[in-house]
Design an enzyme around this catalytic site. Structure first.
Site, PDB file in Angstrom:
ATOM      1  N   SER A 158       0.824  -1.207   0.000  1.00 50.63           N
ATOM      2  CA  SER A 158       0.000   0.000   0.000  1.00 50.63           C
ATOM      3  C   SER A 158       0.861   1.262   0.000  1.00 50.63           C
ATOM      4  O   SER A 158       1.992   1.279   0.486  1.00 50.63           O
ATOM      5  CB  SER A 158      -0.930   0.017   1.210  1.00 50.63           C
ATOM      6  OG  SER A 158      -1.735  -1.130   1.225  1.00 50.63           O
TER       7      SER A 158
HETATM    8  N1  SAH Z   1      -1.184  -4.196   3.600  1.00 50.88           N
HETATM    9  C1  SAH Z   1      -0.595  -4.792   2.456  1.00 50.88           C
HETATM   10  C2  SAH Z   1      -1.565  -4.559   1.316  1.00 50.88           C
HETATM   11  C3  SAH Z   1      -1.514  -5.583   0.341  1.00 50.88           C
HETATM   12  S1  SAH Z   1      -2.695  -5.423  -0.976  1.00 50.88           S
HETATM   13  C4  SAH Z   1       0.753  -4.168   2.125  1.00 50.88           C
HETATM   14  O1  SAH Z   1       0.904  -2.951   2.333  1.00 50.88           O
HETATM   15  O2  SAH Z   1       1.650  -4.846   1.639  1.00 50.88           O
HETATM   16  C5  SAH Z   1      -4.031  -6.410  -0.357  1.00 50.88           C
HETATM   17  C6  SAH Z   1      -3.706  -7.839   0.001  1.00 50.88           C
HETATM   18  O3  SAH Z   1      -4.941  -8.470   0.358  1.00 50.88           O
HETATM   19  C7  SAH Z   1      -3.121  -8.672  -1.125  1.00 50.88           C
HETATM   20  O4  SAH Z   1      -1.926  -9.240  -0.693  1.00 50.88           O
HETATM   21  C8  SAH Z   1      -4.181  -9.723  -1.396  1.00 50.88           C
HETATM   22  O5  SAH Z   1      -3.660 -10.983  -1.811  1.00 50.88           O
HETATM   23  C9  SAH Z   1      -4.857  -9.812  -0.054  1.00 50.88           C
HETATM   24  N2  SAH Z   1      -6.212 -10.364  -0.076  1.00 50.88           N
HETATM   25  C10 SAH Z   1      -7.185 -10.180  -1.001  1.00 50.88           C
HETATM   26  N3  SAH Z   1      -8.288 -10.868  -0.674  1.00 50.88           N
HETATM   27  C11 SAH Z   1      -8.015 -11.514   0.503  1.00 50.88           C
HETATM   28  C12 SAH Z   1      -8.737 -12.388   1.345  1.00 50.88           C
HETATM   29  N4  SAH Z   1      -9.978 -12.800   1.069  1.00 50.88           N
HETATM   30  N5  SAH Z   1      -8.134 -12.843   2.462  1.00 50.88           N
HETATM   31  C13 SAH Z   1      -6.866 -12.486   2.769  1.00 50.88           C
HETATM   32  N6  SAH Z   1      -6.119 -11.668   2.007  1.00 50.88           N
HETATM   33  C14 SAH Z   1      -6.685 -11.187   0.887  1.00 50.88           C
END
Ligand code: SAH
Length: 231
Positions: free
Chosen positions: A70
């Protein structure tokens, strides 16, 4: 492994980070605690070495599995809305790179984080920096289900876009607890940040904040093996 090459936190990185923190403060983040934590967490360690020069720009960057780490401003914004106290039990949906996870852990809260992509879960679970934090538990699973065994939570943070508030997660929020969640607007390309406060077993208060862009929260788990983990 990629991370091994970049484990150090140099004065150069610290200098760039300080500038980034000044930028997000100027954009409206007032919470001194989140600013000081983000000033201490080395974001470049969560980023592939090819993109490391962008680590301290105020940008979301690609990570594996077509996901993103993010935007630093977004991390600060969501964290600020959570109003974290030491010893809070926090559930994070969407571990991704793990950067936001470590920001939460630095509050000395107990952090439970779920990721649906096996590759991302595997990568963060072995990250050397994580060993310094005994207050983080990582799970590979579908965040829509939450973690019933560990519920209820003081705080729930969703870091992916949802069409509506996931009901099972609302049920896992303590009375008095806060959920921060980006909910799709009508055009589905942007999300409105919502802060949901559970007032009692049956009553919730919803506050709406600015618009952001997140990757979607998807149902079910996704298997896979990272090339970086095969030696
Ligand atoms: N906070 C993280 C954001 C990653 S983007 C960072 O800053 O690195 C959002 C993440 O949510 C992705 O890695 C995606 O694979 C995950 N995601 C999407 N749907 C999900 C679900 N149902 N359960 C768990 N993770 C999920």
């Amino acid at each position: 492994m990629n991370f091994m090459l970049t484990e150090e936190d140099s004065y150069w990185h610290k200098g760039l980070r300080k500038k980034l923190i000044e930028t997000i403060a100027a954009k409206g983040i007032k919470d001194e605690k989140v600013l000081s934590i983000m000033n201490a967490v080395p974001r470049h360690l969560f980023i592939d070495s090819a993109l490391i020069k962008y680590a301290y720009e105020n940008k979301a960057l690609p990570i594996e599995c077509e996901q993103t780490i993010s935007h630093p401003f977004t991390v600060a914004y969501q964290t600020q809305l959570l109003d974290i106290s030491k010893d809070d039990k926090i559930l994070e949906i969407g571990t991704g790179s793990g950067y936001q996870t470590i920001v939460l852990a630095a509050y000395k809260a107990m952090v439970f984080t779920i990721e649906r992509q096996k590759i991302l879960y595997d990568k963060f679970s072995v990250m050397p920096l994580l060993k310094k934090y005994h207050n983080v538990k990582c799970f590979y699973g579908d965040g829509y289900k939450g973690l019933k065994t560990y519920a209820p939570f003081d705080k729930i943070l969703i870091t992916a876009a949802v069409p509506t508030v996931p009901q099972q997660l609302l049920e896992q929020l303590k009375p008095g607890g806060i959920m921060v969640v980006p909910i799709n607007t009508a055009n589905k390309t942007t999300q409105e940040m919502k802060k949901i406060i559970r007032l009692s077993a049956t009553q919730f208060k919803v506050e709406t904040f600015d618009q952001f862009q997140f990757v979607p929260m998807l149902e079910g788990k996704k298997s896979g093996t990272s090339k970086h983990l095969i030696q």
